[in-house]
Design a protein around this motif. Structure first.
Motif, PDB file in Angstrom:
ATOM      1  N   TYR A  53       0.818  -1.213   0.000  1.00  9.27           N
ATOM      2  CA  TYR A  53       0.000   0.000   0.000  1.00  9.27           C
ATOM      3  C   TYR A  53       0.852   1.263   0.000  1.00  9.27           C
ATOM      4  O   TYR A  53       0.598   2.198  -0.747  1.00  9.27           O
ATOM      5  CB  TYR A  53      -0.937   0.020   1.213  1.00  9.27           C
ATOM      6  N   ARG A  54       1.853   1.304   0.837  1.00  8.89           N
ATOM      7  CA  ARG A  54       2.680   2.512   0.962  1.00  8.89           C
ATOM      8  C   ARG A  54       3.360   2.845  -0.355  1.00  8.89           C
ATOM      9  O   ARG A  54       3.390   3.995  -0.787  1.00  8.89           O
ATOM     10  CB  ARG A  54       3.700   2.312   2.084  1.00  8.89           C
ATOM     11  N   GLN A  73      -7.476   6.696  -2.284  1.00  9.99           N
ATOM     12  CA  GLN A  73      -7.897   5.360  -1.853  1.00  9.99           C
ATOM     13  C   GLN A  73      -8.406   4.551  -3.051  1.00  9.99           C
ATOM     14  O   GLN A  73      -8.022   3.400  -3.239  1.00  9.99           O
ATOM     15  CB  GLN A  73      -8.990   5.495  -0.792  1.00  9.99           C
ATOM     16  N   LYS A  74      -9.247   5.148  -3.875  1.00 12.33           N
ATOM     17  CA  LYS A  74      -9.787   4.452  -5.049  1.00 12.33           C
ATOM     18  C   LYS A  74      -8.683   4.049  -6.011  1.00 12.33           C
ATOM     19  O   LYS A  74      -8.680   2.936  -6.544  1.00 12.33           O
ATOM     20  CB  LYS A  74     -10.799   5.344  -5.778  1.00 12.33           C
ATOM     21  N   GLN A  75      -7.721   4.937  -6.243  1.00 13.77           N
ATOM     22  CA  GLN A  75      -6.650   4.633  -7.189  1.00 13.77           C
ATOM     23  C   GLN A  75      -5.734   3.523  -6.675  1.00 13.77           C
ATOM     24  O   GLN A  75      -5.305   2.664  -7.441  1.00 13.77           O
ATOM     25  CB  GLN A  75      -5.857   5.899  -7.501  1.00 13.77           C
ATOM     26  N   LYS A  93     -16.407  -7.468   1.540  1.00 13.00           N
ATOM     27  CA  LYS A  93     -15.693  -7.410   2.815  1.00 13.00           C
ATOM     28  C   LYS A  93     -14.185  -7.228   2.579  1.00 13.00           C
ATOM     29  O   LYS A  93     -13.538  -6.455   3.275  1.00 13.00           O
ATOM     30  CB  LYS A  93     -15.967  -8.695   3.605  1.00 13.00           C
ATOM     31  N   GLN A  94     -13.640  -7.930   1.580  1.00 10.76           N
ATOM     32  CA  GLN A  94     -12.225  -7.781   1.252  1.00 10.76           C
ATOM     33  C   GLN A  94     -11.925  -6.356   0.796  1.00 10.76           C
ATOM     34  O   GLN A  94     -10.943  -5.749   1.224  1.00 10.76           O
ATOM     35  CB  GLN A  94     -11.820  -8.737   0.123  1.00 10.76           C
ATOM     36  N   VAL A  95     -12.757  -5.841  -0.100  1.00  9.74           N
ATOM     37  CA  VAL A  95     -12.536  -4.504  -0.636  1.00  9.74           C
ATOM     38  C   VAL A  95     -12.636  -3.463   0.474  1.00  9.74           C
ATOM     39  O   VAL A  95     -11.828  -2.531   0.541  1.00  9.74           O
ATOM     40  CB  VAL A  95     -13.519  -4.211  -1.793  1.00  9.74           C
ATOM     41  N   GLU A 101      -7.023  -0.445   4.917  1.00  9.52           N
ATOM     42  CA  GLU A 101      -5.570  -0.636   4.925  1.00  9.52           C
ATOM     43  C   GLU A 101      -4.867   0.462   4.134  1.00  9.52           C
ATOM     44  O   GLU A 101      -3.773   0.888   4.499  1.00  9.52           O
ATOM     45  CB  GLU A 101      -5.224  -2.022   4.370  1.00  9.52           C
ATOM     46  N   VAL A 102      -5.502   0.926   3.053  1.00  8.95           N
ATOM     47  CA  VAL A 102      -4.933   2.043   2.284  1.00  8.95           C
ATOM     48  C   VAL A 102      -4.822   3.271   3.186  1.00  8.95           C
ATOM     49  O   VAL A 102      -3.772   3.921   3.247  1.00  8.95           O
ATOM     50  CB  VAL A 102      -5.790   2.383   1.043  1.00  8.95           C
ATOM     51  N   LEU A 103      -5.895   3.591   3.881  1.00  5.64           N
ATOM     52  CA  LEU A 103      -5.880   4.776   4.744  1.00  5.64           C
ATOM     53  C   LEU A 103      -4.836   4.643   5.849  1.00  5.64           C
ATOM     54  O   LEU A 103      -4.155   5.611   6.192  1.00  5.64           O
ATOM     55  CB  LEU A 103      -7.271   5.018   5.336  1.00  5.64           C
TER      56      LEU A 103
END
Length: 123
Positions: A53-54, A73-75, A93-95, A101-103
């Motif tokens: 993610y980072r 977050q969307k990208q 649920k995964q999404v 996790e992105v945030l």
């Protein structure tokens, strides 16, 4: 007698059956988690394959500059989805989990008290 002994054996083994079934379910769900945790190489021509993610946050902000956090977050989620093996099914649920996790992967230094945009820190 023999019937009483059989009933006693059955009574002592009956509670173990649900435990074994639960262990099998847990084992099966662990295997499923391991399968979905493995991420294949992306099939797209994305110059930066998925790593974490980072790294995705950094790459997107480097390419696009400052973004509102929902857009970032969307990208990042789109980039992660592209990296999945073709045909893999995703649950909502995964999404949702990935979105959180992105945030969580956005460093506090990328945020501002005066702007609602996420941006790379000045160097």
């Amino acid at each position: 007698t023999e019937a009483t002994a059989a009933a006693a054996r059955e009574a002592t083994t009956a509670p173990a059956a649900p435990q074994k079934a639960k262990a099998r379910r847990t084992s099966a769900s662990n295997e499923e988690v391991e399968k979905t945790a493995k991420i294949a190489k992306p099939e797209s021509d994305d110059p930066q394959p998925w790593t974490d993610y980072r790294s995705a946050v950094d790459a997107i902000l480097s390419a696009r500059g400052s973004l509102p956090w929902p857009d970032l977050q969307k990208q990042v989620l789109e980039r992660k989805k592209k990296s999945l093996p073709k045909g893999e099914k995703l649950t909502s649920k995964q999404v949702d989990k990935w979105g959180l996790e992105v945030l969580a992967a956005i460093p506090i230094q990328y945020l501002s008290t005066t702007s609602s945009l996420v941006s790379l820190p000045a160097r």
